[in-house]
Design an enzyme around this catalytic site. Structure first.
Site, mmCIF file in Angstrom:
data_model
loop_
_atom_site.group_PDB
_atom_site.id
_atom_site.type_symbol
_atom_site.label_atom_id
_atom_site.label_comp_id
_atom_site.label_asym_id
_atom_site.label_seq_id
_atom_site.Cartn_x
_atom_site.Cartn_y
_atom_site.Cartn_z
ATOM 1 N N LYS A 9 16.247 20.551 -20.904
ATOM 2 C CA LYS A 9 14.996 20.469 -21.667
ATOM 3 C C LYS A 9 15.251 20.042 -23.108
ATOM 4 O O LYS A 9 16.394 20.040 -23.584
ATOM 5 C CB LYS A 9 14.304 21.840 -21.622
ATOM 6 C CG LYS A 9 13.918 22.281 -20.199
ATOM 7 C CD LYS A 9 13.188 23.624 -20.203
ATOM 8 C CE LYS A 9 12.823 24.045 -18.777
ATOM 9 N NZ LYS A 9 12.051 25.321 -18.766
ATOM 10 N N TYR A 49 4.985 21.528 -12.716
ATOM 11 C CA TYR A 49 4.573 22.893 -13.061
ATOM 12 C C TYR A 49 3.185 23.198 -12.496
ATOM 13 O O TYR A 49 2.388 23.892 -13.138
ATOM 14 C CB TYR A 49 4.607 23.084 -14.579
ATOM 15 C CG TYR A 49 6.006 23.182 -15.164
ATOM 16 C CD1 TYR A 49 6.966 24.032 -14.599
ATOM 17 C CD2 TYR A 49 6.365 22.450 -16.292
ATOM 18 C CE1 TYR A 49 8.246 24.137 -15.136
ATOM 19 C CE2 TYR A 49 7.653 22.557 -16.837
ATOM 20 C CZ TYR A 49 8.586 23.406 -16.254
ATOM 21 O OH TYR A 49 9.848 23.512 -16.793
ATOM 22 N N ASN A 112 14.049 27.568 -23.094
ATOM 23 C CA ASN A 112 15.069 28.239 -22.281
ATOM 24 C C ASN A 112 16.073 27.260 -21.681
ATOM 25 O O ASN A 112 16.643 27.496 -20.636
ATOM 26 C CB ASN A 112 14.405 29.134 -21.230
ATOM 27 C CG ASN A 112 13.521 28.370 -20.277
ATOM 28 O OD1 ASN A 112 13.505 27.143 -20.287
ATOM 29 N ND2 ASN A 112 12.796 29.077 -19.433
ATOM 30 N N HIS A 115 15.756 23.741 -16.520
ATOM 31 C CA HIS A 115 15.059 24.088 -15.283
ATOM 32 C C HIS A 115 16.060 23.984 -14.141
ATOM 33 O O HIS A 115 16.906 23.097 -14.152
ATOM 34 C CB HIS A 115 13.911 23.091 -15.049
ATOM 35 C CG HIS A 115 13.419 23.105 -13.631
ATOM 36 N ND1 HIS A 115 12.490 24.012 -13.178
ATOM 37 C CD2 HIS A 115 13.758 22.346 -12.546
ATOM 38 C CE1 HIS A 115 12.266 23.801 -11.882
ATOM 39 N NE2 HIS A 115 13.022 22.799 -11.481
ATOM 40 N N GLU A 126 11.564 17.896 -5.953
ATOM 41 C CA GLU A 126 11.996 17.465 -7.287
ATOM 42 C C GLU A 126 12.927 16.258 -7.208
ATOM 43 O O GLU A 126 12.864 15.358 -8.050
ATOM 44 C CB GLU A 126 12.660 18.643 -8.015
ATOM 45 C CG GLU A 126 11.618 19.693 -8.395
ATOM 46 C CD GLU A 126 12.189 21.045 -8.772
ATOM 47 O OE1 GLU A 126 13.427 21.166 -8.927
ATOM 48 O OE2 GLU A 126 11.387 21.994 -8.917
HETATM 49 P P1 TYD Z 1 8.700 29.589 -14.108
HETATM 50 O O1 TYD Z 1 8.610 28.631 -12.958
HETATM 51 O O2 TYD Z 1 7.983 30.895 -14.007
HETATM 52 O O3 TYD Z 1 10.232 29.968 -14.461
HETATM 53 P P2 TYD Z 1 11.659 29.249 -14.272
HETATM 54 O O4 TYD Z 1 11.759 28.099 -15.236
HETATM 55 O O5 TYD Z 1 12.638 30.357 -14.621
HETATM 56 O O6 TYD Z 1 11.757 28.806 -12.837
HETATM 57 O O7 TYD Z 1 8.169 28.892 -15.440
HETATM 58 C C1 TYD Z 1 8.444 27.541 -15.659
HETATM 59 C C2 TYD Z 1 8.559 27.293 -17.131
HETATM 60 O O8 TYD Z 1 7.334 27.588 -17.789
HETATM 61 C C3 TYD Z 1 9.575 28.154 -17.850
HETATM 62 O O9 TYD Z 1 10.904 27.717 -17.681
HETATM 63 C C4 TYD Z 1 9.109 28.025 -19.273
HETATM 64 C C5 TYD Z 1 7.596 27.954 -19.132
HETATM 65 N N1 TYD Z 1 6.976 29.250 -19.463
HETATM 66 C C6 TYD Z 1 6.409 29.397 -20.727
HETATM 67 O O10 TYD Z 1 6.436 28.461 -21.553
HETATM 68 N N2 TYD Z 1 5.836 30.597 -21.044
HETATM 69 C C7 TYD Z 1 5.803 31.648 -20.166
HETATM 70 O O11 TYD Z 1 5.263 32.723 -20.509
HETATM 71 C C8 TYD Z 1 6.395 31.481 -18.865
HETATM 72 C C9 TYD Z 1 6.392 32.603 -17.865
HETATM 73 C C10 TYD Z 1 6.968 30.262 -18.556
#
Ligand code: TYD
Length: 139
Positions: A9, A49, A112, A115, A126
């Site tokens: 990201k 998403y 974070n 993905h 994907e």
């Molecule tokens: P998710 O699919 O729940 O998690 P992961 O990436 O761990 O599979 O969420 C997708 C992305 O959405 C996550 O990486 C970052 C974003 N996100 C936010 O920006 N705010 C939030 O509160 C959450 C739960 C996710």
């Protein structure tokens, strides 16, 4: 052998930890089947998403994912999907354990770092979403 899709990201590129993240996957035995830099667009993000489009944070997530290009990787290995999720850690970097990629390099639950596909079905979708067949090697 299984293939998982990783998106590095914008915060991963901004923090200049692309090499470190790839090194962790390579050290864990993953092989690279595909790699490219690309700009996300709103249509692609709404597909990727789809489970989050209605969330209040979605506009911020979309803006973040379009704030710079991302790097998409197709990584192969035994149990690659589950093992990648373990290396990555939970969504919220603040709750991710030290030693996980998000725990060591992420900031919060949006910034974070990366993905990783969460199931064989998502990984297949994907791969089709982000790569043309001639951009994937081996496997
Ligand atoms: P998710 O699919 O729940 O998690 P992961 O990436 O761990 O599979 O969420 C997708 C992305 O959405 C996550 O990486 C970052 C974003 N996100 C936010 O920006 N705010 C939030 O509160 C959450 C739960 C996710």
């Amino acid at each position: 052998m299984e293939t998982t899709v990783i998106l590095l990201k914008p915060d991963c590129l901004a923090r200049k930890v692309v090499g470190e993240v790839i090194r962790r996957f390579e050290s864990a035995g993953f092989g690279i089947r595909g790699a490219k830099m690309m700009a996300m667009n709103p249509e692609m993000l709404r597909e990727h998403y789809a489970h989050l489009v209605g969330e209040p944070f979605y506009p911020l997530l979309e803006a973040f994912m379009m704030s710079s290009p991302v790097i998409v990787l197709a990584l192969a290995g035994d149990g690659a999907i589950e093992r990648a999720r373990m290396l990555v850690g939970p969504t919220d970097s603040r709750k991710a354990a030290a030693g996980t990629i998000r725990g060591d390099m992420g900031t919060d639950n949006r910034r974070n770092i990366l993905h990783a596909s969460d199931s064989p079905e998502s990984a297949a979708a994907e791969m089709a979403r982000f790569f043309r067949p001639d951009e994937l090697f081996g496997g």
